[in-house]
Design an enzyme around this catalytic site. Structure first.
Site, mmCIF file in Angstrom:
data_model
loop_
_atom_site.group_PDB
_atom_site.id
_atom_site.type_symbol
_atom_site.label_atom_id
_atom_site.label_comp_id
_atom_site.label_asym_id
_atom_site.label_seq_id
_atom_site.Cartn_x
_atom_site.Cartn_y
_atom_site.Cartn_z
ATOM 1 N N LYS A 189 98.605 85.379 -10.829
ATOM 2 C CA LYS A 189 98.594 85.045 -9.393
ATOM 3 C C LYS A 189 99.569 85.988 -8.707
ATOM 4 O O LYS A 189 100.777 85.759 -8.699
ATOM 5 C CB LYS A 189 99.026 83.582 -9.205
ATOM 6 C CG LYS A 189 98.451 82.894 -7.975
ATOM 7 C CD LYS A 189 98.750 83.552 -6.650
ATOM 8 C CE LYS A 189 100.153 83.297 -6.136
ATOM 9 N NZ LYS A 189 100.458 84.081 -4.919
ATOM 10 N N GLY A 242 110.388 85.769 -8.567
ATOM 11 C CA GLY A 242 110.372 85.483 -7.138
ATOM 12 C C GLY A 242 111.690 84.861 -6.711
ATOM 13 O O GLY A 242 112.718 85.058 -7.354
ATOM 14 N N SER A 243 111.615 84.081 -5.651
ATOM 15 C CA SER A 243 112.851 83.552 -5.070
ATOM 16 C C SER A 243 113.397 82.391 -5.910
ATOM 17 O O SER A 243 112.654 81.699 -6.610
ATOM 18 C CB SER A 243 112.566 83.063 -3.652
ATOM 19 O OG SER A 243 111.591 82.049 -3.698
ATOM 20 N N THR A 244 114.685 82.183 -5.790
ATOM 21 C CA THR A 244 115.321 81.085 -6.516
ATOM 22 C C THR A 244 114.776 79.738 -6.035
ATOM 23 O O THR A 244 114.560 78.826 -6.839
ATOM 24 C CB THR A 244 116.856 81.180 -6.367
ATOM 25 O OG1 THR A 244 117.267 82.377 -7.041
ATOM 26 C CG2 THR A 244 117.573 79.999 -6.989
ATOM 27 N N GLY A 247 111.477 79.238 -7.657
ATOM 28 C CA GLY A 247 111.747 79.077 -9.095
ATOM 29 C C GLY A 247 112.186 77.657 -9.415
ATOM 30 O O GLY A 247 111.718 77.042 -10.388
ATOM 31 N N GLU A 264 112.556 84.729 -13.334
ATOM 32 C CA GLU A 264 113.340 85.897 -12.893
ATOM 33 C C GLU A 264 113.528 85.744 -11.393
ATOM 34 O O GLU A 264 112.578 85.910 -10.626
ATOM 35 C CB GLU A 264 112.584 87.201 -13.188
ATOM 36 C CG GLU A 264 112.287 87.454 -14.644
ATOM 37 C CD GLU A 264 113.538 87.738 -15.453
ATOM 38 O OE1 GLU A 264 114.618 87.954 -14.854
ATOM 39 O OE2 GLU A 264 113.446 87.726 -16.679
ATOM 40 N N CYS A 298 115.392 93.173 -6.566
ATOM 41 C CA CYS A 298 116.173 91.998 -6.952
ATOM 42 C C CYS A 298 117.564 92.383 -7.455
ATOM 43 O O CYS A 298 118.505 91.615 -7.302
ATOM 44 C CB CYS A 298 115.424 91.168 -7.970
ATOM 45 S SG CYS A 298 114.869 92.135 -9.342
ATOM 46 N N GLU A 395 121.015 85.929 -0.593
ATOM 47 C CA GLU A 395 120.239 87.132 -0.845
ATOM 48 C C GLU A 395 119.468 87.482 0.423
ATOM 49 O O GLU A 395 118.798 86.628 0.996
ATOM 50 C CB GLU A 395 119.258 86.881 -1.992
ATOM 51 C CG GLU A 395 118.411 88.089 -2.275
ATOM 52 C CD GLU A 395 117.456 87.863 -3.435
ATOM 53 O OE1 GLU A 395 116.711 86.883 -3.398
ATOM 54 O OE2 GLU A 395 117.480 88.675 -4.371
#
Ligand code: NAD
Length: 491
Positions: A189, A242-244, A247, A264, A298, A395
Site C-alpha cells: 500500500k 511513516g509518521s510516529t 505507527g 520505521e 526521516c 519533526e
C-alpha cells in the site's frame, strides 16, 4: 525543463489499476484519487482509491499464493533470479521511473536519476543474494539421550507493506526485496501522494515472472486502504514506514491477530559540530542533511549543535550553502531543491516556521513560501530557540534547521538525547575518541562520524525510542520477515 520521455508519457496515459492476483483490476468502489504535481498543483493522473473490499481480495490472493502457490517453496536460486530480473527491468526503464518519481514527489530529476532509481536497483540485487543465504542453526539439547536440534527460518507469511511519500520507489523496494527473498507474499500500500512508481513496479514484477498473488498492490488513502490492511485478520505482519502518530495507531490495529510489526517512524536528528571539526566538510554536509529532498528525509539533521566558539562561522557558512540551493520544478535539470510533496505538507512546514516566529526565535535565512504555484518553501535556518519550542521538539519534515550554540561539550549527549525520537545523529570532530564516546551515549539507531547520512541495504536501519520498532536491512531486516521454528529429533 526536460521533455518527458515517450515511455513516460505513454506510462502516464495508460490507466492506473490495482494489481491483485497477477492481474490489473478496477477498484470495487469505482473511486479514484487525483495525482497532483507538487511543482505546479496540476493533476497529472488518477489512481484507484482502494478500500476494504480491495484489500480483502488482495489478502485472499496473497494467502492462496502463500499456502498453495509456488513462491514460498520455490528453490531459493530461482527466487533470486526473479529478484535480479526485477532489478534489470527497472534499470531498463530507469528514465521512466525517474521521471515518474520526480513528477509525483517533486524531487529534483538529478536525485531521482542518480539516487532513487539506482539505489532501488542495487537494493533488489542485494536482496536477490539473500535468497540462498537464509539459514537456521543447530543447537545442543541439554537432556539425557541423543538428539538433533535445529532452527529453521520460515517466511512469516502474508505481509502488508505500507510506505511513505518521500522516497516512494526506494521505500517500496526496501521492503519488497527482503519480503520476497524470505518467501513471503505481499500486499503493498504505497502513499496516496506518490503511488505512480509503485504501480509501474507492479508491471515489472509481472514481467519478471513472479507468480500471481505473490505481490499485490492496492493504492488508496491511508485511513481507508492502509487501515484495512493493518487491521486485517489474515495478514501476518505489517512493515510500516511513516509518521510516529500512524505507527502508534498500527499497534492497536495489529492487536486482533497479534500480527508482527516493524515500524520505521519519525526523527528529530542532531548534527553535532565540535570545536576541532573540519568545517569545510561539516558545513556542506550539515546543509545537505537538512535541505536535500527539501528536508523530507526521516534522518534529516534537523537540530544542529555547534561549539560556541565556531557557531558564527558555521552559521555564516550554512547561510551561504542555503543560498546556493536552486529552487524549481524537479524536472528542470538545474533544480537542486524541489517543492514539498503536497499543499498539506507546505502548510505544515509554514505553520512550524510561523510558530517559531511567534515564540520569539530568529529566522536567519529563508522562512518563506516561494512563488504562488506549487509547494515551495525556501531553505530555512532558525536560531535563538529554546528546547521547549515546537520547532525544536517536533519533526517538521521540511527544509528547516534549528541551530543552537553549546558552551560545555559534556552537555552534548544530553542535548542530542533531548527528544522523543532516536533515529540518527551525526558527529563532526577530528578527535575520534571523543566522537566514539559521544556515539555510545547517544540513543539513536544510526550514528555517523565525519560524514552525512550513509545508508544501504546492508546497514541495519531503524530507531530507538519513538522512532520505531525493529530494524530494516541486512540480516536483521530479512529475519524480520521470518519466523523461527525449532525442530528437535530424538535419534
Ligand atoms: P504517514 O504516516 O501519514 O503515511 C505513511 C503511510 O501510511 C502512507 O502510505 C499512508 O497512506 C499510510 N497511512 C496513513 N494513515 C494510516 C492508517 N491509519 N493506517 C494505515 N496506514 C496509514 O506519513 P507521511 O506523512 O506519509 O510520511 C512522513 C513521515 O514518515 C515522517 O514522519 C517521516 O519521519 C516518516 N518516515 C520515516 C522513515 C523511516 O525509515 N524511519 C522513512 C521515511 C519517512
Amino acid at each position: 525543463m526536460i521533455d518527458l520521455k515517450e515511455q513516460t508519457r505513454l506510462s502516464l496515459a495508460r490507466p492506473f489499476q490495482l494489481l491483485i492476483d497477477g492481474r490489473w483490476t478496477d477498484v470495487e468502489s469505482g473511486e479514484a484519487l487525483d495525482v497532483v504535481n507538487p511543482a505546479d498543483g496540476g493533476i497529472i493522473a488518477r489512481i484507484p482509491a482502494g478500500g476494504g473490499a480491495d484489500i480483502d481480495r488482495a489478502v485472499i490472493a496473497a494467502r492462496r499464493a502463500f499456502e498453495s502457490g509456488p513462491w514460498p517453496s520455490m528453490i531459493p536460486g530461482e527466487r533470486s533470479r526473479m529478484l535480479w530480473r526485477i532489478a534489470d527491468l527497472i534499470e531498463a526503464r530507469k528514465e521512466e521511473f525517474a521521471e515518474l518519481e520526480t513528477l509525483d514527489n517533486g524531487k529534483p530529476i538529478m536525485m531521482s536519476t542518480w539516487v532513487d532509481v539506482p539505489a532501488s536497483v542495487a537494493a533488489l540485487r542485494y536482496w536477490a543474494g539473500w535468497c540462498t543465504k537464509i539459514a537456521g542453526e543447530t543447537r545442543a539439547v541439554d537432556l539425557p539421550g541423543e538428539f538433533l536440534a535445529m532452527t529453521l527460518r520460515e517466511p512469516v507469511g502474508v505481509v502488508g507493506l505500507i510506505t511513505p511519500w518521500n522516497f516512494p520507489l526506494m521505500s517500496a523496494v526496501s521492503k519488497l526485496g527482503p519480503a520476497l527473498a524470505a518467501g513471503c507474499t505481499i500486499i503493498l500500500k504505497p502513499a496516496e501522494q506518490t503511488s505512480l512508481t509503485a504501480l509501474r513496479l507492479g508491471e515489472v514484477i509481472l514481467e519478471a515472472g513472479v507468480p500471481p498473488g505473490v505481490v499485490n498492490i492496492v493504492t488508496g488513502l491511508g485511513a481507508v486502504a492502509g487501515a484495512a490492511l493493518a487491521e486485517h485478520g489474515d495478514v501476518d505482519k505489517i512493515s510500516f514506514t511513516g509518521s510516529t502518530a500512524v505507527g502508534k495507531s498500527l499497534i492497536g490495529a495489529a492487536r486482533g491477530n497479534l500480527k508482527r510489526l516493524t515500524l520505521e517512524l519519525g526523527g528529530k536528528s542532531p548534527t553535532i559540530i565540535l570545536p576541532d571539526a573540519d568545517l569545510k566538510r561539516a558545513i556542506p554536509a550539515a546543509a545537505n542533511s537538512i535541505f536535500l529532498n527539501s528536508g523530507q528525509i526521516c534522518v534529516a539533521g534537523s537540530r544542529l549543535y555547534v561549539a560556541r566558539e565556531r557557531f558564527d562561522e558555521v552559521m555564516e557558512g550554512l547561510v551561504k550553502a542555503a543560498a546556493k540551493f536552486r529552487l524549481g520544478p524537479g524536472l528542470d535539470p538545474a533544480t537542486t531543491m524541489g517543492p514539498l510533496v503536497s499543499d498539506t505538507q507546505r502548510r505544515r512546514v509554514m505553520d512550524h516556521i510561523d510558530s517559531a516566529r511567534g515564540e520569539g526565535a530568529s529566522i536567519i535565512t529563508g522562512g518563506n513560501r516561494v512563488g504562488d504555484q506549487g509547494y515551495f518553501v525556501d531553505p530555512t535556518i532558525i536560531c535563538n530557540v529554546t528546547p521547549q519550542m515546537r520547532v525544536a521538539r517536533e519533526e517538521i519534515f521540511g527544509p528547516v534547521l534549528v541551530a543552537t550554540p553549546v558552551d560545555d561539550p559534556d552537555e552534548l549527549a544530553a542535548l542530542a538525547n533531548d527528544t522523543e525520537y532516536g533515529l540518527s545523529a551525526s558527529i563532526w570532530t577530528r578527535d575520534i575518541s571523543a566522537a566514539y564516546r559521544l556515539a555510545r551515549k547517544i540513543r539513536a539507531g544510526t550514528i555517523t562520524i565525519n560524514t552525512g547520512s550513509v545508508a544501504g541495504p546492508n546497514l541495519p536501519f531503524g530507531g530507538f525510542k519513538q522512532s520505531g520498532w525493529g530494524r530494516e536491512n541486512g540480516a536483521d531486516g530479512i529475519e524480520s520477515f521470518t519466523e523461527l521454528k525449532t525442530v528437535v529429533t530424538a535419534l
